[in-house]
Design a protein around this motif. Sequence first.
Motif, PDB file in Angstrom:
ATOM      1  N   ALA A 161     -53.952  69.171  -7.613  1.00  0.00           N
ATOM      2  CA  ALA A 161     -54.612  70.207  -6.824  1.00  0.00           C
ATOM      3  C   ALA A 161     -55.063  69.670  -5.463  1.00  0.00           C
ATOM      4  CB  ALA A 161     -55.823  70.759  -7.580  1.00  0.00           C
ATOM      5  N   THR A 162     -54.987  70.536  -4.448  1.00  0.00           N
ATOM      6  CA  THR A 162     -55.515  70.201  -3.125  1.00  0.00           C
ATOM      7  C   THR A 162     -57.032  70.117  -3.207  1.00  0.00           C
ATOM      8  OG1 THR A 162     -53.689  71.345  -2.038  1.00  0.00           O
ATOM      9  CG2 THR A 162     -55.670  70.974  -0.726  1.00  0.00           C
ATOM     10  N   VAL A 163     -57.610  69.105  -2.578  1.00  0.00           N
ATOM     11  CA  VAL A 163     -59.055  68.875  -2.647  1.00  0.00           C
ATOM     12  C   VAL A 163     -59.636  68.909  -1.239  1.00  0.00           C
ATOM     13  CG1 VAL A 163     -60.891  67.302  -3.369  1.00  0.00           C
ATOM     14  CG2 VAL A 163     -58.785  67.459  -4.708  1.00  0.00           C
ATOM     15  N   LEU A 164     -60.754  69.611  -1.087  1.00  0.00           N
ATOM     16  CA  LEU A 164     -61.497  69.628   0.170  1.00  0.00           C
ATOM     17  C   LEU A 164     -62.858  68.989  -0.081  1.00  0.00           C
ATOM     18  CD1 LEU A 164     -61.956  70.504   3.115  1.00  0.00           C
ATOM     19  CD2 LEU A 164     -62.774  72.697   2.239  1.00  0.00           C
ATOM     20  N   ILE A 165     -63.170  67.933   0.661  1.00  0.00           N
ATOM     21  CA  ILE A 165     -64.450  67.239   0.520  1.00  0.00           C
ATOM     22  C   ILE A 165     -65.289  67.514   1.763  1.00  0.00           C
ATOM     23  CG2 ILE A 165     -65.601  65.026   0.186  1.00  0.00           C
ATOM     24  CD1 ILE A 165     -63.036  63.975  -1.064  1.00  0.00           C
ATOM     25  N   GLU A 166     -66.452  68.127   1.566  1.00  0.00           N
ATOM     26  CA  GLU A 166     -67.355  68.417   2.669  1.00  0.00           C
ATOM     27  C   GLU A 166     -68.611  67.557   2.543  1.00  0.00           C
ATOM     28  OE1 GLU A 166     -68.274  72.547   3.051  1.00  0.00           O
ATOM     29  OE2 GLU A 166     -66.322  73.069   3.885  1.00  0.00           O
ATOM     30  N   GLU A 174     -64.855  59.031   2.321  1.00  0.00           N
ATOM     31  CA  GLU A 174     -63.703  58.157   2.071  1.00  0.00           C
ATOM     32  C   GLU A 174     -63.800  57.472   0.721  1.00  0.00           C
ATOM     33  OE1 GLU A 174     -65.597  58.095   4.728  1.00  0.00           O
ATOM     34  OE2 GLU A 174     -64.399  58.238   6.555  1.00  0.00           O
ATOM     35  N   VAL A 175     -65.017  57.159   0.286  1.00  0.00           N
ATOM     36  CA  VAL A 175     -65.223  56.532  -1.028  1.00  0.00           C
ATOM     37  C   VAL A 175     -64.788  57.488  -2.133  1.00  0.00           C
ATOM     38  CG1 VAL A 175     -66.945  55.587  -2.615  1.00  0.00           C
ATOM     39  CG2 VAL A 175     -67.097  55.082  -0.171  1.00  0.00           C
ATOM     40  N   PHE A 176     -65.119  58.765  -1.986  1.00  0.00           N
ATOM     41  CA  PHE A 176     -64.696  59.769  -2.955  1.00  0.00           C
ATOM     42  C   PHE A 176     -63.170  59.885  -2.984  1.00  0.00           C
ATOM     43  CE2 PHE A 176     -68.976  60.860  -3.533  1.00  0.00           C
ATOM     44  CZ  PHE A 176     -69.102  61.848  -4.501  1.00  0.00           C
ATOM     45  N   VAL A 177     -62.559  59.846  -1.809  1.00  0.00           N
ATOM     46  CA  VAL A 177     -61.100  59.963  -1.733  1.00  0.00           C
ATOM     47  C   VAL A 177     -60.433  58.834  -2.504  1.00  0.00           C
ATOM     48  CG1 VAL A 177     -59.108  59.873  -0.184  1.00  0.00           C
ATOM     49  CG2 VAL A 177     -61.116  61.208   0.456  1.00  0.00           C
ATOM     50  N   GLN A 178     -60.902  57.615  -2.297  1.00  0.00           N
ATOM     51  CA  GLN A 178     -60.303  56.473  -2.985  1.00  0.00           C
ATOM     52  C   GLN A 178     -60.545  56.529  -4.490  1.00  0.00           C
ATOM     53  OE1 GLN A 178     -58.193  54.445  -1.756  1.00  0.00           O
ATOM     54  NE2 GLN A 178     -58.417  55.151   0.357  1.00  0.00           N
ATOM     55  N   ALA A 179     -61.721  57.048  -4.890  1.00  0.00           N
ATOM     56  CA  ALA A 179     -61.996  57.186  -6.322  1.00  0.00           C
ATOM     57  C   ALA A 179     -61.066  58.216  -6.955  1.00  0.00           C
ATOM     58  CB  ALA A 179     -63.459  57.580  -6.533  1.00  0.00           C
ATOM     59  N   LEU A 238     -56.257  63.914   5.042  1.00  0.00           N
ATOM     60  CA  LEU A 238     -56.490  64.446   6.382  1.00  0.00           C
ATOM     61  C   LEU A 238     -57.995  64.467   6.632  1.00  0.00           C
ATOM     62  CD1 LEU A 238     -53.935  67.414   6.359  1.00  0.00           C
ATOM     63  CD2 LEU A 238     -53.623  65.102   7.290  1.00  0.00           C
ATOM     64  N   ASP A 239     -58.480  63.443   7.315  1.00  0.00           N
ATOM     65  CA  ASP A 239     -59.906  63.334   7.603  1.00  0.00           C
ATOM     66  C   ASP A 239     -60.254  64.181   8.822  1.00  0.00           C
ATOM     67  OD1 ASP A 239     -62.489  62.539   7.299  1.00  0.00           O
ATOM     68  OD2 ASP A 239     -62.202  60.498   8.058  1.00  0.00           O
ATOM     69  N   VAL A 274     -46.158  66.278  -1.742  1.00  0.00           N
ATOM     70  CA  VAL A 274     -47.343  65.544  -1.275  1.00  0.00           C
ATOM     71  C   VAL A 274     -48.607  66.244  -1.746  1.00  0.00           C
ATOM     72  CG1 VAL A 274     -48.619  64.732   0.743  1.00  0.00           C
ATOM     73  CG2 VAL A 274     -46.126  64.734   0.782  1.00  0.00           C
ATOM     74  N   ARG A 275     -49.520  65.453  -2.302  1.00  0.00           N
ATOM     75  CA  ARG A 275     -50.849  65.986  -2.617  1.00  0.00           C
ATOM     76  C   ARG A 275     -51.738  65.829  -1.387  1.00  0.00           C
ATOM     77  NH1 ARG A 275     -55.291  64.137  -7.211  1.00  0.00           N
ATOM     78  NH2 ARG A 275     -56.498  66.058  -7.095  1.00  0.00           N
ATOM     79  N   VAL A 276     -52.484  66.887  -1.065  1.00  0.00           N
ATOM     80  CA  VAL A 276     -53.327  66.874   0.131  1.00  0.00           C
ATOM     81  C   VAL A 276     -54.794  66.788  -0.261  1.00  0.00           C
ATOM     82  CG1 VAL A 276     -54.060  68.153   2.179  1.00  0.00           C
ATOM     83  CG2 VAL A 276     -51.650  68.179   1.477  1.00  0.00           C
ATOM     84  N   ILE A 277     -55.481  65.800   0.324  1.00  0.00           N
ATOM     85  CA  ILE A 277     -56.934  65.705   0.235  1.00  0.00           C
ATOM     86  C   ILE A 277     -57.464  65.783   1.662  1.00  0.00           C
ATOM     87  CG2 ILE A 277     -58.915  64.340  -0.504  1.00  0.00           C
ATOM     88  CD1 ILE A 277     -57.160  62.956  -2.533  1.00  0.00           C
ATOM     89  N   ALA A 278     -58.342  66.731   1.916  1.00  0.00           N
ATOM     90  CA  ALA A 278     -58.906  66.903   3.251  1.00  0.00           C
ATOM     91  C   ALA A 278     -60.413  66.683   3.199  1.00  0.00           C
ATOM     92  CB  ALA A 278     -58.596  68.302   3.780  1.00  0.00           C
ATOM     93  N   ALA A 279     -60.968  66.267   4.332  1.00  0.00           N
ATOM     94  CA  ALA A 279     -62.409  66.034   4.415  1.00  0.00           C
ATOM     95  C   ALA A 279     -62.918  66.493   5.767  1.00  0.00           C
ATOM     96  CB  ALA A 279     -62.737  64.553   4.197  1.00  0.00           C
ATOM     97  N   THR A 280     -64.170  66.895   5.796  1.00  0.00           N
ATOM     98  CA  THR A 280     -64.772  67.332   7.051  1.00  0.00           C
ATOM     99  C   THR A 280     -66.287  67.203   6.980  1.00  0.00           C
ATOM    100  OG1 THR A 280     -64.998  69.179   8.607  1.00  0.00           O
ATOM    101  CG2 THR A 280     -64.877  69.740   6.286  1.00  0.00           C
ATOM    102  N   ASN A 281     -66.900  66.988   8.145  1.00  0.00           N
ATOM    103  CA  ASN A 281     -68.359  66.986   8.222  1.00  0.00           C
ATOM    104  C   ASN A 281     -68.866  68.307   8.794  1.00  0.00           C
ATOM    105  OD1 ASN A 281     -67.691  66.835  10.904  1.00  0.00           O
ATOM    106  ND2 ASN A 281     -68.617  64.838  11.277  1.00  0.00           N
ATOM    107  N   ARG A 282     -67.962  69.272   8.930  1.00  0.00           N
ATOM    108  CA  ARG A 282     -68.317  70.572   9.460  1.00  0.00           C
ATOM    109  C   ARG A 282     -68.248  71.638   8.374  1.00  0.00           C
ATOM    110  NH1 ARG A 282     -65.315  71.427  15.146  1.00  0.00           N
ATOM    111  NH2 ARG A 282     -66.965  73.005  15.286  1.00  0.00           N
ATOM    112  N   ASN A 283     -68.916  72.758   8.620  1.00  0.00           N
ATOM    113  CA  ASN A 283     -68.904  73.868   7.673  1.00  0.00           C
ATOM    114  C   ASN A 283     -67.710  74.764   7.999  1.00  0.00           C
ATOM    115  OD1 ASN A 283     -69.381  76.366   6.307  1.00  0.00           O
ATOM    116  ND2 ASN A 283     -71.544  75.855   6.139  1.00  0.00           N
TER     117      ASN A 283
END
Length: 462
Positions: A161-166, A174-179, A238-239, A274-283
């Motif tokens: 599943a695609t994951v979005l980390i906010e 990044e620690v969550f992504v590696q875990a 994709l950070d 490709v599995r996509v993991i994205a992260a953002t510090n914005r809402n």
Amino acid sequence: MIQEAIDAVTDGVVIVDGTSRIIYLNEAYTRILDVKKEKVMHRLLTEIEPGAMILDTLADHKPRLRQFVEVKSRGKKIMVNITPIFRNQIFLGAVSVFKDITEITLAQRELERSRRLSHSIFKAISNDEKILPPEFSHIIGEDPCFVRSLKMAEIVAPTDATVLIEGESGTGKEVFVQAIRSLSGKRSKPFVSMNCSAIPETLIESELFGYEAGSFTGAARGGKPGKFELADGGTIFLDEIGEMPLFMQSKLLRVLQSGEIQKIGSDRVKKVNVRVIAATNRNLKKMVETGNFREDLYFRLNTFKILIPPLRQRKEDIMLLAEYFLQKFAAKYHKTLSFSPGAALVLQENPWLGNVRQLESCIEYAVIMATKSHIEADDLPEEYRHAAVATPASEVPVAELAVPLAPIEEEFGLKKDIQQVEKEKMREALVATQGNKTRAMKLLGISRRTFYKKYKLYGFTD
């Protein structure tokens, strides 16, 4: 959120209670077995499929792992993992996780992946939130909200599943992504990372999708593969996805929907897995409302969202992290140190707007500055001492000390608030030590010079 996680996986999942009544099943279950959800939901499995293997687990409360079953009515072969569900040693039911292996070769990696998934779901349903896998053991935190975020990461990790980390900057995305990657079925496959805010708009398309030779001036001879092509079969991270330009968001959406990329200068498309993991510090939700982020892309990325709480909301984790960083930097600089009560108080009350990254920098500075066997408040950077927000002062009558407080010159703004906090803390320390200044300054963790300077400033008298 747990239901969303189960719906996102490609394996079929069905959960039954002790009477064999179906209480939940995901979309993959209906697709693999070609049944309609409304026709089987809340019905007894003993009536629908009397010979189902999960009924044996309901009878003897024992798991059945890596079992191969042929569904003759559907012409399919499936591999099943069935796990009994207990809570406080009371049997509740069972969960079955199965994979359609009709057209694929069964490999050990897939067996392990399915087993981990069933165990993750079992633990989530049992609500045993503090048990985490070894792959997460290096992540420090005991705050319930933070542990819940870790559990969500554990649940989604074995899936595609695609994951979005906010989360705010410095919270440890990044620690969550590696875990997540460490528990993923693609963990041995390529992992490619790209910071969307660090690539100029004119280059971001070529970075993501690559280009053919001669497609533009300055193009490398022979062309260049893009990030998605390099990550084929694995994972792309994709950070700072919130910084991606709008014109590229539509192109990214097409890739996520079709799994196809097209290099600049090419008229051919290429399929990628490709599995996509994205992260953002914005809402991102607010960005959608203001028109700065595509709604359809947001929904696509938001398949499974993990929100990491800021450090200021994890008060009980501050000293856990501080102790970890203290040992790390004390070893680096060949010192043996501990925190004084005053330094610990400052650390616990600081708002830490820069989160874990800011705390780490602060502790390294303090370790370098420390000249004693323990870190004093004065060893911390001055801005951290002044930024700390004090807890409410206890109501102790000052008259008992016979130390009258003279009024401070009326001021407005932050400086006045800081001075009021310092005055109250000094008053509490003097009350606690019955007016003994030497003991009070040790309790506060400040130097003699600083103590007497503030003692005079705030109107204390002997």
